[in-house]
Scaffold this active site. Sequence first.
Site, mmCIF file in Angstrom:
data_model
loop_
_atom_site.group_PDB
_atom_site.id
_atom_site.type_symbol
_atom_site.label_atom_id
_atom_site.label_comp_id
_atom_site.label_asym_id
_atom_site.label_seq_id
_atom_site.Cartn_x
_atom_site.Cartn_y
_atom_site.Cartn_z
ATOM 1 N N LYS A 146 42.860 46.628 35.311
ATOM 2 C CA LYS A 146 44.475 46.685 35.722
ATOM 3 C C LYS A 146 45.040 45.400 34.849
ATOM 4 O O LYS A 146 46.240 45.075 34.950
ATOM 5 C CB LYS A 146 44.421 46.026 37.196
ATOM 6 C CG LYS A 146 43.964 47.130 38.078
ATOM 7 C CD LYS A 146 43.946 46.602 39.580
ATOM 8 C CE LYS A 146 43.241 47.635 40.429
ATOM 9 N NZ LYS A 146 43.800 48.735 40.908
ATOM 10 N N ASP A 149 40.102 38.363 46.571
ATOM 11 C CA ASP A 149 40.412 39.533 45.857
ATOM 12 C C ASP A 149 41.398 39.369 45.009
ATOM 13 O O ASP A 149 42.795 39.283 45.320
ATOM 14 C CB ASP A 149 40.642 40.684 46.910
ATOM 15 C CG ASP A 149 40.883 42.021 46.092
ATOM 16 O OD1 ASP A 149 41.299 42.060 44.881
ATOM 17 O OD2 ASP A 149 41.060 42.910 46.944
ATOM 18 N N HIS A 200 42.877 45.655 50.856
ATOM 19 C CA HIS A 200 42.545 47.109 49.992
ATOM 20 C C HIS A 200 41.220 47.424 50.656
ATOM 21 O O HIS A 200 40.438 46.368 50.912
ATOM 22 C CB HIS A 200 42.281 46.705 48.423
ATOM 23 C CG HIS A 200 42.025 47.863 47.807
ATOM 24 N ND1 HIS A 200 40.828 48.580 47.647
ATOM 25 C CD2 HIS A 200 42.858 48.820 46.825
ATOM 26 C CE1 HIS A 200 40.751 49.536 46.850
ATOM 27 N NE2 HIS A 200 42.103 49.587 46.345
ATOM 28 N N CYS A 224 44.709 52.895 49.700
ATOM 29 C CA CYS A 224 43.275 52.358 49.957
ATOM 30 C C CYS A 224 43.606 51.133 51.081
ATOM 31 O O CYS A 224 42.874 50.275 50.856
ATOM 32 C CB CYS A 224 42.574 51.963 48.968
ATOM 33 S SG CYS A 224 42.242 53.297 47.705
ATOM 34 N N GLN A 229 45.110 42.132 41.894
ATOM 35 C CA GLN A 229 46.323 42.285 41.674
ATOM 36 C C GLN A 229 47.161 41.117 41.272
ATOM 37 O O GLN A 229 48.221 40.864 40.955
ATOM 38 C CB GLN A 229 47.241 42.947 42.701
ATOM 39 C CG GLN A 229 46.833 44.283 43.272
ATOM 40 C CD GLN A 229 47.036 45.408 42.271
ATOM 41 O OE1 GLN A 229 47.875 45.017 41.231
ATOM 42 N NE2 GLN A 229 46.627 46.667 42.285
HETATM 43 N N1 PMP Z 1 41.819 44.991 45.721
HETATM 44 C C1 PMP Z 1 42.965 45.361 45.161
HETATM 45 C C2 PMP Z 1 44.109 44.459 45.879
HETATM 46 C C3 PMP Z 1 43.229 46.533 44.532
HETATM 47 O O1 PMP Z 1 44.606 46.656 43.999
HETATM 48 C C4 PMP Z 1 42.242 47.334 43.935
HETATM 49 C C5 PMP Z 1 42.631 48.431 43.131
HETATM 50 N N2 PMP Z 1 43.725 49.225 43.455
HETATM 51 C C6 PMP Z 1 41.022 47.055 44.391
HETATM 52 C C7 PMP Z 1 40.567 45.986 45.030
HETATM 53 C C8 PMP Z 1 39.767 47.742 43.688
HETATM 54 O O2 PMP Z 1 39.706 47.577 42.354
HETATM 55 P P1 PMP Z 1 38.660 48.746 41.618
HETATM 56 O O3 PMP Z 1 39.016 50.077 42.031
HETATM 57 O O4 PMP Z 1 39.041 48.584 40.294
HETATM 58 O O5 PMP Z 1 37.214 48.249 42.026
#
Ligand code: PMP
Length: 415
Positions: free
Chosen positions: A230, A204, A127, A369, A207
């Site tokens: 999430k 990270d 991401h 993203c 998920q």
């Molecule tokens: N890493 C991953 C794998 C994600 O799916 C997301 C959110 N889509 C993020 C980071 C970023 O999370 P946040 O927008 O809550 O900071």
Amino acid sequence: MNGAFRPLDVEAIRGDFPILKQEINPPLIYLDSAASSQKPNRVIDVLSDYYRTYNANIHRGIYRISEKATEQYEEARKKIARFINSPRACQIIFTRNTTESINLVANSWGNANLRAGDEILISVMEHHSNLVPWQLLAQRTGAKLRYIEVTDEGLLHLEELDRLLTERTKLVAVTHVSNVLGTVNPVQSITAAAHAVGAKVIIDAAQSAPHLPVDVQAIDCDFFAFSGHKMCGPTGIGVLFGKLDLLEEMPPFLGGGSMIRTVQREHSTYADLPQKFEAGTPSIAQTIGLGAAVDYLNDVGLDAIHPHEQELLEYAHQKLSEIEGITIYGPKPRHKVGAVTFNLDRIHAHDVAGILDQDGVAIRAGHHCTQPLMQKFGVIATARASFYLYNKLEEVDSLYEGLLKAQKILIRRRG
Ligand code: PMP
């Protein structure tokens, strides 16, 4: 994890989520939990209770409601420490989200430890939250960014790891679960390989923490980042776990109130962990709310949630594969959690999502993203349906019907 419902009683669970019980036409079929999950009553009630009965700033008031707020805030830290098996609660740093947790490490640990010629190893499926902070760090320090490639099946090219990991590698930053492909990466073996060359590891877990039982001591990672929103919690609260010695030696990220011990005109000394990294008034209600979300997930049991989600995923793969002209990206369901990502021939993913929305089906379309991953698959966007504990098989049927409808309307319109 002594589940109240086992096997998962989805109707009972749905009853806990007021947004799913709304009398609206068409009813909401929420297949976008990878972007943000829905919230159970238990979390909503805790937020409301805080604002209604003991709203006060923490760690400073010498009066009852402030003391209660402080207690509840610190109780949430303990719950989250237990949830990911952190050795100590002070290793849990509260941030706004995964993004801020990763930026904290990049700025604090990264600025202090990286030099020109060092390497940061990330993957093509990251991401942007676990990519752009490392690009910025590389630009600041002269370090070099290197990538683990992704196979056509949507797995990490781990055979390349031996070649990519060298004594120049100072950090490996990798996602536990891909937000697009759902791929579950073997973070424990990646961490062991990184440690063998002396590199630190940040996972990270945005998920994974919502879906899989996680154990930071078993993974042995140095840092672990995730977001409350999430995993049934509120927005505005994220978590960074770090190993104690690293957090202790790292300089502060943000300066301000709450993170200091003494302040002189020219310099300051800093508070102990975790306060050193929690400058300013934190997201008090949201943190307490995340504690309630963790209680909720523990009561239902991630060990019960995971098989239920796997059933949804297997069924979604099977149904969607029946559609002519569909491309499903990513590995077989047994290698993934949470999401199925696809495109329909000759139809833009945004148009697919628009047609589904007419029938109340909420999915996500776009680059998620993850532009380098989109480039790897030669697309600019995909559609993604993602599942959580409250989804049911009939909702997959609605997705399937909606996709057939989208093909009928959009392909006919284009001739
Ligand atoms: N890493 C991953 C794998 C994600 O799916 C997301 C959110 N889509 C993020 C980071 C970023 O999370 P946040 O927008 O809550 O900071």
